[in-house]
Design a protein around this motif. Structure first.
Motif, short mmCIF file in Angstrom:
data_model
loop_
_atom_site.label_atom_id
_atom_site.label_comp_id
_atom_site.label_asym_id
_atom_site.label_seq_id
_atom_site.Cartn_x
_atom_site.Cartn_y
_atom_site.Cartn_z
N VAL A 31 -0.95 26.85 -6.62
CA VAL A 31 -0.01 25.72 -6.70
C VAL A 31 0.86 25.68 -5.45
O VAL A 31 1.16 26.71 -4.84
N PHE A 32 1.25 24.46 -5.11
CA PHE A 32 2.20 24.27 -4.02
C PHE A 32 3.55 23.87 -4.59
O PHE A 32 3.61 23.13 -5.58
N THR A 34 6.88 21.88 -3.55
CA THR A 34 7.36 20.95 -2.53
C THR A 34 8.75 20.43 -2.93
O THR A 34 9.22 20.68 -4.05
N LYS A 41 13.28 25.56 -3.45
CA LYS A 41 11.93 26.14 -3.36
C LYS A 41 11.97 27.65 -3.09
O LYS A 41 11.30 28.43 -3.77
N LEU A 197 2.94 18.18 3.85
CA LEU A 197 2.37 17.34 2.79
C LEU A 197 0.95 16.88 3.09
O LEU A 197 0.11 16.82 2.18
N ILE A 200 -1.32 19.76 2.27
CA ILE A 200 -1.34 19.99 0.82
C ILE A 200 -2.19 18.92 0.14
O ILE A 200 -3.02 19.23 -0.72
N GLU A 201 -1.98 17.67 0.52
CA GLU A 201 -2.73 16.59 -0.12
C GLU A 201 -4.22 16.71 0.15
O GLU A 201 -5.05 16.42 -0.71
N TYR A 205 -4.54 20.73 -4.69
CA TYR A 205 -4.10 21.59 -5.80
C TYR A 205 -2.88 20.98 -6.48
O TYR A 205 -2.28 20.04 -5.98
N ARG A 206 -2.50 21.58 -7.61
CA ARG A 206 -1.30 21.12 -8.31
C ARG A 206 -0.07 21.30 -7.43
O ARG A 206 0.03 22.28 -6.69
N ARG A 207 0.83 20.33 -7.53
CA ARG A 207 2.10 20.40 -6.81
C ARG A 207 3.24 20.48 -7.79
O ARG A 207 3.31 19.67 -8.73
N HIS A 209 6.99 19.77 -7.80
CA HIS A 209 7.93 19.10 -6.89
C HIS A 209 9.36 19.26 -7.41
O HIS A 209 9.67 18.84 -8.53
N GLY A 218 5.21 17.77 -11.84
CA GLY A 218 4.28 18.84 -11.57
C GLY A 218 4.27 19.88 -12.66
O GLY A 218 3.69 20.92 -12.55
#
Ligand SMILES: Nc1ncnc2c1ncn2[C@@H]1O[C@H](COP(=O)(O)OP(=O)(O)OP(=O)(O)O)[C@@H](O)[C@H]1O
Length: 218
Positions: A31-32, A34, A41, A197, A200-201, A205-207, A209, A218
């Motif tokens: 997962v990211f 953001t 974060k 971004l 990541i896009e 993967y799931r973000r 936020h 998310g």
């Protein structure tokens, strides 16, 4: 695997970094994290290896509430959570081998075991040939790879990375993310905070936020 229940974090001085965060990261997920600067974060990541403690709520790993973890168990927790930072925090006066060996030395491993594990970790990040080099002689991307080798040398089930590509150009950033994907593909739960971004896009993967210390989506 990683569960946040109503987690709030207020720093001394009053900064409220997290405000009632509820979320769950599954075992083996990538997962990211953001969100704008100051969204919380880094604080979110730092709560996982108990570099910070929540002011409210609970953080659980594998169902165990970290709030109940006795102090002498914290080193064990930290060996299970590999950490990677934007500035990689290598020791400039030690060579690559010694930097990667550090968590194993702290864990009291034997010499042969350390040699085997360090070389396996350096091999995974493609830097076996640089084991005698000093960090200052390496490129930014190579230094980050050493940081990753040091984070994975104890074979942790969880990896957390805070802006791991913040200082790298797009091609190197992509290579570093591919390395994370390789660790994730062998089952390591991977949580990466990033501002990148477009990268990541492209990975999909799931973000998670965050905005002003709250889960926006998310
Ligand atoms: N050690 C600290 N003491 C006091 N306040 C802090 C501390 N660390 C973070 N904060 C504050 O908590 C809030 C969230 O910070 P955090 O570093 O978690 O955000 P972030 O989303 O990682 O930001 P960035 O993208 O800029 O790294 C900010 O208001 C910050 O100033």
């Amino acid at each position: 695997m990683i569960r946040f229940e109503g987690v709030g974090k207020q720093y001394p001085g009053g900064n409220e970094a997290l405000r009632g965060l509820d979320l769950h990261i599954e075992p083996g997920e990538m997962v990211f994290v953001t969100g704008p600067s100051g969204a919380g974060k880094s604080t979110f990541l730092r709560l996982i290896p108990l570099l910070e403690r929540p002011s409210r709520g609970r953080v659980l790993i594998d169902g165990a509430d970290l709030g109940g973890l006795p102090g002498h168990r914290i080193p064990y927790l930290r060996r299970r959570v590999g950490m990677i930072f934007q500035d990689h925090r290598l020791l400039d006066d030690r060579n690559v081998f010694d930097n990667v060996a550090l968590p194993l030395i702290i864990a009291g491993r034997g010499r042969d075991d350390i040699g085997r594990r360090v070389r396996a970790a350096l091999d995974k990040v493609g830097l076996l040939h640089k084991e005698h080099a000093l960090p200052v002689t390496l490129s930014g991307g190579e230094q980050q790879r050493v940081g990753i080798a040091r984070a994975v040398v104890t074979r942790p089930p969880i990896l957390i990375a805070d802006e791991p590509t913040g200082n790298l150009d797009p091609a190197l950033s992509q290579e570093i993310m591919q390395l994370f994907e390789q660790f994730n593909q062998v089952g390591v739960t991977t949580v990466i905070a990033s501002h990148d971004l477009s990268l990541i896009e492209s990975l999909g993967y799931r973000r998670i936020h965050l905005e002003a210390g709250r889960l926006a989506w998310g």
